[in-house]
Design a protein around this motif. Sequence first.
Motif, PDB file in Angstrom:
ATOM      1  N   THR A 110       0.877  -1.160   0.000  1.00 48.85           N
ATOM      2  CA  THR A 110       0.000   0.000   0.000  1.00 48.85           C
ATOM      3  C   THR A 110       0.921   1.219   0.000  1.00 48.85           C
ATOM      4  O   THR A 110       2.141   1.082   0.074  1.00 48.85           O
ATOM      5  N   ARG A 111       0.330   2.403  -0.027  1.00 47.50           N
ATOM      6  CA  ARG A 111       1.175   3.609   0.026  1.00 47.50           C
ATOM      7  C   ARG A 111       1.945   3.676   1.347  1.00 47.50           C
ATOM      8  O   ARG A 111       3.013   4.255   1.392  1.00 47.50           O
ATOM      9  N   LEU A 112       1.371   3.093   2.401  1.00 46.88           N
ATOM     10  CA  LEU A 112       2.070   3.139   3.689  1.00 46.88           C
ATOM     11  C   LEU A 112       3.316   2.250   3.663  1.00 46.88           C
ATOM     12  O   LEU A 112       4.412   2.696   4.010  1.00 46.88           O
ATOM     13  N   THR A 113       3.153   0.998   3.254  1.00 44.86           N
ATOM     14  CA  THR A 113       4.328   0.113   3.257  1.00 44.86           C
ATOM     15  C   THR A 113       5.347   0.595   2.231  1.00 44.86           C
ATOM     16  O   THR A 113       6.549   0.505   2.452  1.00 44.86           O
ATOM     17  N   HIS A 114       4.865   1.137   1.123  1.00 47.98           N
ATOM     18  CA  HIS A 114       5.782   1.731   0.136  1.00 47.98           C
ATOM     19  C   HIS A 114       6.590   2.858   0.782  1.00 47.98           C
ATOM     20  O   HIS A 114       7.810   2.906   0.651  1.00 47.98           O
ATOM     21  N   SER A 115       5.912   3.747   1.500  1.00 45.95           N
ATOM     22  CA  SER A 115       6.599   4.889   2.120  1.00 45.95           C
ATOM     23  C   SER A 115       7.627   4.414   3.145  1.00 45.95           C
ATOM     24  O   SER A 115       8.708   5.003   3.270  1.00 45.95           O
ATOM     25  N   ALA A 145       6.904  11.455   3.988  1.00 46.13           N
ATOM     26  CA  ALA A 145       5.868  12.408   3.553  1.00 46.13           C
ATOM     27  C   ALA A 145       5.672  12.419   2.037  1.00 46.13           C
ATOM     28  O   ALA A 145       4.734  13.042   1.552  1.00 46.13           O
ATOM     29  N   HIS A 146       6.533  11.722   1.293  1.00 47.02           N
ATOM     30  CA  HIS A 146       6.575  11.986  -0.154  1.00 47.02           C
ATOM     31  C   HIS A 146       5.279  11.620  -0.879  1.00 47.02           C
ATOM     32  O   HIS A 146       4.980  12.177  -1.922  1.00 47.02           O
ATOM     33  N   ASP A 147       4.493  10.706  -0.324  1.00 48.42           N
ATOM     34  CA  ASP A 147       3.258  10.305  -1.008  1.00 48.42           C
ATOM     35  C   ASP A 147       1.989  10.740  -0.276  1.00 48.42           C
ATOM     36  O   ASP A 147       0.905  10.274  -0.605  1.00 48.42           O
ATOM     37  N   LEU A 148       2.113  11.649   0.690  1.00 50.72           N
ATOM     38  CA  LEU A 148       0.935  12.039   1.482  1.00 50.72           C
ATOM     39  C   LEU A 148      -0.195  12.587   0.606  1.00 50.72           C
ATOM     40  O   LEU A 148      -1.364  12.445   0.926  1.00 50.72           O
ATOM     41  N   ALA A 206      15.314   6.707  -4.173  1.00 50.23           N
ATOM     42  CA  ALA A 206      14.912   5.615  -3.278  1.00 50.23           C
ATOM     43  C   ALA A 206      13.465   5.217  -3.592  1.00 50.23           C
ATOM     44  O   ALA A 206      13.111   4.030  -3.564  1.00 50.23           O
ATOM     45  N   ASP A 207      12.646   6.201  -3.905  1.00 42.91           N
ATOM     46  CA  ASP A 207      11.252   5.957  -4.304  1.00 42.91           C
ATOM     47  C   ASP A 207      11.218   5.008  -5.504  1.00 42.91           C
ATOM     48  O   ASP A 207      10.511   4.002  -5.531  1.00 42.91           O
ATOM     49  N   GLU A 208      12.052   5.321  -6.476  1.00 45.13           N
ATOM     50  CA  GLU A 208      12.110   4.535  -7.708  1.00 45.13           C
ATOM     51  C   GLU A 208      12.627   3.109  -7.444  1.00 45.13           C
ATOM     52  O   GLU A 208      12.078   2.135  -7.957  1.00 45.13           O
TER      53      GLU A 208
HETATM   54 MG    MG Z   1       6.328   6.960  -4.009  1.00 43.50          MG
END
Ligand code: MG
Length: 382
Positions: free
Chosen positions: A72-77, A104-107, A198-200
Amino acid sequence: MCEIFRENIMEPLAAHAVTEVVSRGRRHAEPAPRGRGQFQRDRDRIIHSTAFRRLEYKTQVFINHEGDLFRTRLTHSLEVAQLSRSMARALRLNEDLAEAVALAHDLGHTPFGHAGQDVLDDCMKAHGGFEHNLQSLRIVDLLEERYAGFDGLNLMYETREGILKHCSPANARLLGEIGRRFIDGARPSLEAQIVNLADEIAYNNHDVDDGLRSELITLEQLDTVAIFAQCRREAEAQWPGLEGRRLIHETIRRMINAMALDLIAATRANIASAGVETLDDVHRAPVLAAYSEDLSLKLRELKAFLRDKLYRHEQVLQTINGARRIVAELFAAYMAEPGQLPPRHQARAADGKPRAIADYIAGMTDRYAEKEHRRLCGAGGF
Ligand code: MG
């Protein structure tokens, strides 16, 4: 990545790292935190925010109700934060800042991943558009209601700068100081640059994992991708006869390691060859955080594979179409009847109805958006 920690654990920050001393500080003056640093305080504020908790129920690639094991966006973050910290430490950068930016990058992401953001942008075309990076900044600057003395979380300038990864020139002009670099062509801190990559690294690798788990892609298909095939061969050479989930994980962790180590080495070389010494040098230099040319090519191949075989898979496209319809119909329903918004958002709508509606929809989790859609538009979700 233990070799990274071993060689860096007690080293002081690089002269070009962001520190509290060189920071441009907070928009609203506050007493210094006790028992923790300013950027640790930012991280803590982000973790305690409402928008952060909602990431648990927001889609990365797979819709939230499709299975409990997907990212999810949480585990991704959290994965992005872990990678960012490791790489920031190896490069003697400010780990706390990197972690805060990563968390915070995907909030500002809407429900249903990129499909939700694209359709919300369409709905907002005549009203200034919708950009998820800008929305992340809007959340930490304005929308979180947690403090008596100010709106938002009142984060440090450099944390906000890192969150605002992209921004259109038109919006940059409206933002003032924080938008300036998009007009002047200046670079953000190296910490922010590291989080971006790191996101990538995180999503390319976890999408391989989730893609295999969902059986939308296969090991045989992935063997056509050089970096996967190479890491799989290394895992099998070390563990002959390895198969199933363990083979997949041994392969993926080698890919993550290869990408992180390559990025650290190439970034170090770029810092040295650009003659960067201070944070100002970082702002003026070209982008410094990068992979080697060889790894860039391999990564491009992996991304093209994921785009063709996973993100454009018929089953993924089907859910995307459902998601697009839900967001578009929700937007239209609130525009027609703003009285359906909760009172707090109705009050905001007095200053601009479309933006208040976009803020409200962007804040929804996948399942809340589906529930509201059923309530306002009747049956016919996915
Ligand atoms: Mg991201």
